[in-house]
Every structure is written in C-alpha cells, then in structure tokens.
Design a protein around this motif. Structure first.
Motif, PDB file in Angstrom:
ATOM      1  N   ASP A 219       0.858  -1.182   0.000  1.00  0.00           N
ATOM      2  CA  ASP A 219       0.000   0.000   0.000  1.00  0.00           C
ATOM      3  C   ASP A 219       0.899   1.238   0.000  1.00  0.00           C
ATOM      4  OD1 ASP A 219      -2.502  -1.441   0.288  1.00  0.00           O
ATOM      5  OD2 ASP A 219      -1.860  -1.867   2.346  1.00  0.00           O
ATOM      6  N   ALA A 220       0.339   2.361  -0.390  1.00  0.00           N
ATOM      7  CA  ALA A 220       1.111   3.613  -0.417  1.00  0.00           C
ATOM      8  C   ALA A 220       1.665   3.909   0.981  1.00  0.00           C
ATOM      9  CB  ALA A 220       0.240   4.759  -0.895  1.00  0.00           C
ATOM     10  N   PRO A 221       2.958   4.190   1.079  1.00  0.00           N
ATOM     11  CA  PRO A 221       3.535   4.495   2.396  1.00  0.00           C
ATOM     12  C   PRO A 221       3.101   5.882   2.878  1.00  0.00           C
ATOM     13  CG  PRO A 221       5.188   4.758   0.695  1.00  0.00           C
ATOM     14  CD  PRO A 221       3.961   4.214   0.021  1.00  0.00           C
ATOM     15  N   ALA A 222       3.243   6.099   4.148  1.00  0.00           N
ATOM     16  CA  ALA A 222       2.908   7.392   4.752  1.00  0.00           C
ATOM     17  C   ALA A 222       3.789   8.488   4.166  1.00  0.00           C
ATOM     18  CB  ALA A 222       3.103   7.315   6.266  1.00  0.00           C
ATOM     19  N   ALA A 223       3.330   9.704   4.251  1.00  0.00           N
ATOM     20  CA  ALA A 223       4.070  10.858   3.715  1.00  0.00           C
ATOM     21  C   ALA A 223       5.472  10.945   4.312  1.00  0.00           C
ATOM     22  CB  ALA A 223       3.295  12.147   3.975  1.00  0.00           C
ATOM     23  N   GLU A 224       5.610  10.631   5.598  1.00  0.00           N
ATOM     24  CA  GLU A 224       6.932  10.695   6.252  1.00  0.00           C
ATOM     25  C   GLU A 224       7.901   9.684   5.625  1.00  0.00           C
ATOM     26  OE1 GLU A 224       4.094   9.861   8.360  1.00  0.00           O
ATOM     27  OE2 GLU A 224       3.676  12.005   8.456  1.00  0.00           O
ATOM     28  N   VAL A 225       7.384   8.513   5.289  1.00  0.00           N
ATOM     29  CA  VAL A 225       8.221   7.473   4.667  1.00  0.00           C
ATOM     30  C   VAL A 225       8.616   7.912   3.261  1.00  0.00           C
ATOM     31  CG1 VAL A 225       8.293   5.071   3.863  1.00  0.00           C
ATOM     32  CG2 VAL A 225       7.224   5.635   6.061  1.00  0.00           C
ATOM     33  N   ARG A 226       7.675   8.463   2.521  1.00  0.00           N
ATOM     34  CA  ARG A 226       7.986   8.955   1.171  1.00  0.00           C
ATOM     35  C   ARG A 226       9.043  10.059   1.230  1.00  0.00           C
ATOM     36  NH1 ARG A 226       2.270   8.918   0.874  1.00  0.00           N
ATOM     37  NH2 ARG A 226       2.253  11.181   0.683  1.00  0.00           N
ATOM     38  N   GLN A 227       8.921  10.948   2.204  1.00  0.00           N
ATOM     39  CA  GLN A 227       9.904  12.020   2.376  1.00  0.00           C
ATOM     40  C   GLN A 227      11.275  11.445   2.724  1.00  0.00           C
ATOM     41  OE1 GLN A 227       9.704  15.218   1.696  1.00  0.00           O
ATOM     42  NE2 GLN A 227      11.801  15.520   2.338  1.00  0.00           N
ATOM     43  N   GLN A 228      11.294  10.437   3.576  1.00  0.00           N
ATOM     44  CA  GLN A 228      12.558   9.799   3.949  1.00  0.00           C
ATOM     45  C   GLN A 228      13.210   9.147   2.730  1.00  0.00           C
ATOM     46  OE1 GLN A 228      12.182   6.557   6.781  1.00  0.00           O
ATOM     47  NE2 GLN A 228      14.219   6.998   7.602  1.00  0.00           N
ATOM     48  N   LEU A 229      12.425   8.453   1.923  1.00  0.00           N
ATOM     49  CA  LEU A 229      12.954   7.844   0.705  1.00  0.00           C
ATOM     50  C   LEU A 229      13.528   8.906  -0.227  1.00  0.00           C
ATOM     51  CD1 LEU A 229      10.108   5.254   0.117  1.00  0.00           C
ATOM     52  CD2 LEU A 229      12.542   4.675   0.329  1.00  0.00           C
ATOM     53  N   ALA A 230      12.809   9.998  -0.404  1.00  0.00           N
ATOM     54  CA  ALA A 230      13.284  11.072  -1.278  1.00  0.00           C
ATOM     55  C   ALA A 230      14.595  11.651  -0.756  1.00  0.00           C
ATOM     56  CB  ALA A 230      12.219  12.163  -1.398  1.00  0.00           C
ATOM     57  N   GLN A 231      14.690  11.877   0.549  1.00  0.00           N
ATOM     58  CA  GLN A 231      15.927  12.424   1.132  1.00  0.00           C
ATOM     59  C   GLN A 231      17.095  11.459   0.970  1.00  0.00           C
ATOM     60  OE1 GLN A 231      15.574  15.834   1.295  1.00  0.00           O
ATOM     61  NE2 GLN A 231      17.182  15.455   2.757  1.00  0.00           N
ATOM     62  N   LEU A 232      16.804  10.166   0.978  1.00  0.00           N
ATOM     63  CA  LEU A 232      17.859   9.166   0.793  1.00  0.00           C
ATOM     64  C   LEU A 232      18.291   9.038  -0.669  1.00  0.00           C
ATOM     65  CD1 LEU A 232      16.521   6.443   3.241  1.00  0.00           C
ATOM     66  CD2 LEU A 232      18.680   7.703   3.469  1.00  0.00           C
ATOM     67  N   GLY A 233      17.568   9.712  -1.574  1.00  0.00           N
ATOM     68  CA  GLY A 233      17.953   9.712  -2.976  1.00  0.00           C
ATOM     69  C   GLY A 233      17.089   8.847  -3.878  1.00  0.00           C
ATOM     70  N   PHE A 234      16.022   8.283  -3.351  1.00  0.00           N
ATOM     71  CA  PHE A 234      15.119   7.461  -4.151  1.00  0.00           C
ATOM     72  C   PHE A 234      14.170   8.346  -4.965  1.00  0.00           C
ATOM     73  CE2 PHE A 234      16.480   4.482  -0.961  1.00  0.00           C
ATOM     74  CZ  PHE A 234      16.388   3.237  -1.546  1.00  0.00           C
ATOM     75  N   HIS A 235      13.667   7.806  -6.049  1.00  0.00           N
ATOM     76  CA  HIS A 235      12.615   8.469  -6.821  1.00  0.00           C
ATOM     77  C   HIS A 235      11.522   7.436  -7.088  1.00  0.00           C
ATOM     78  CE1 HIS A 235      15.027   6.614 -10.063  1.00  0.00           C
ATOM     79  NE2 HIS A 235      13.851   6.455 -10.654  1.00  0.00           N
ATOM     80  N   TRP A 236      10.304   7.905  -7.317  1.00  0.00           N
ATOM     81  CA  TRP A 236       9.176   7.029  -7.582  1.00  0.00           C
ATOM     82  C   TRP A 236       9.115   6.712  -9.066  1.00  0.00           C
ATOM     83  CZ3 TRP A 236       6.128   3.578  -5.797  1.00  0.00           C
ATOM     84  CH2 TRP A 236       4.919   3.269  -6.410  1.00  0.00           C
ATOM     85  N   ASN A 237       9.027   5.431  -9.406  1.00  0.00           N
ATOM     86  CA  ASN A 237       8.852   5.001 -10.783  1.00  0.00           C
ATOM     87  C   ASN A 237       7.433   4.451 -10.896  1.00  0.00           C
ATOM     88  OD1 ASN A 237       8.667   3.327 -13.125  1.00  0.00           O
ATOM     89  ND2 ASN A 237      10.905   3.280 -13.222  1.00  0.00           N
ATOM     90  N   ARG A 238       6.556   5.237 -11.505  1.00  0.00           N
ATOM     91  CA  ARG A 238       5.145   4.862 -11.604  1.00  0.00           C
ATOM     92  C   ARG A 238       4.954   3.595 -12.439  1.00  0.00           C
ATOM     93  NH1 ARG A 238       1.027   9.090 -14.035  1.00  0.00           N
ATOM     94  NH2 ARG A 238       3.043  10.101 -14.060  1.00  0.00           N
ATOM     95  N   ALA A 239       5.717   3.449 -13.510  1.00  0.00           N
ATOM     96  CA  ALA A 239       5.557   2.277 -14.377  1.00  0.00           C
ATOM     97  C   ALA A 239       5.896   0.980 -13.646  1.00  0.00           C
ATOM     98  CB  ALA A 239       6.425   2.422 -15.620  1.00  0.00           C
TER      99      ALA A 239
END
Length: 97
Positions: A42-62
């Motif tokens: 399921d979609a992670p919480a906003a805090e988790v998404r922010q943590q991933l982004a800060q760690l250098g991850f990006h979302w790949n929709r495909a």
C-alpha cells in the motif's frame, strides 16, 4: 542538497545507510543490478515517502517502485525487465541467512 549527494552513493554504501537510518526500509530493499528498489503493498505514509526522497530514491510509476540509481543513472527508460537482465536479491535475507 543531501538528496542529490545520496543519489551518487554506491550500492553497498546505500545499503549500510539504510540499515542504520531506516532499518524498516532495509528489510524491504531489493537490489536489482546495481540499483536498489523498495516496493510497498500500500502507499507508504508521507513521512516514509519524504525519507525515501531524502535518501535519494525516486518514484517510478511504471514499475510501482521507489528506485535508487546508486550512482549509475539510466539515461533512458528501460524497455526490458531489469530483474531478468541483471538479477536481484534482498540484502536483508542474505544478512539473516
């Protein structure tokens, strides 16, 4: 910017960082080739998404995955399945075996 710097980290360094800073993400991390992917049911919480982004991850929709290039960016979208071409493994499973 820390996010930009983190995107250049090689795979082993990123995995160590995940293990220390975000062990819950380390348990979900899958190494695909040299990249690290994290997928959620399921979609992670906003805090988790922010943590991933800060760690250098990006979302790949495909691919429905958070991806980290580990210093090896792909200039174009791959039309093949990276799992088949490069193989993959879950570092948490390797560590626990």
């Amino acid at each position: 910017m820390k996010r930009r710097w983190n995107r250049t980290l090689p795979t082993p360094t990123l995995l160590k960082l995940l293990g220390v800073k975000a062990p819950e993400l380390f348990r979900l991390a899958e190494v695909v080739g040299k990249w690290v992917w994290v997928q959620f049911k399921d979609a992670p919480a906003a805090e988790v998404r922010q943590q991933l982004a800060q760690l250098g991850f990006h979302w790949n929709r495909a691919r429905q995955a958070w991806q980290h290039p580990c210093g090896v960016p792909c200039p174009e979208r791959a039309t093949y399945d990276p799992h088949r071409r490069y193989g993959s493994y879950f570092p948490a499973a390797v560590r626990n075996s």
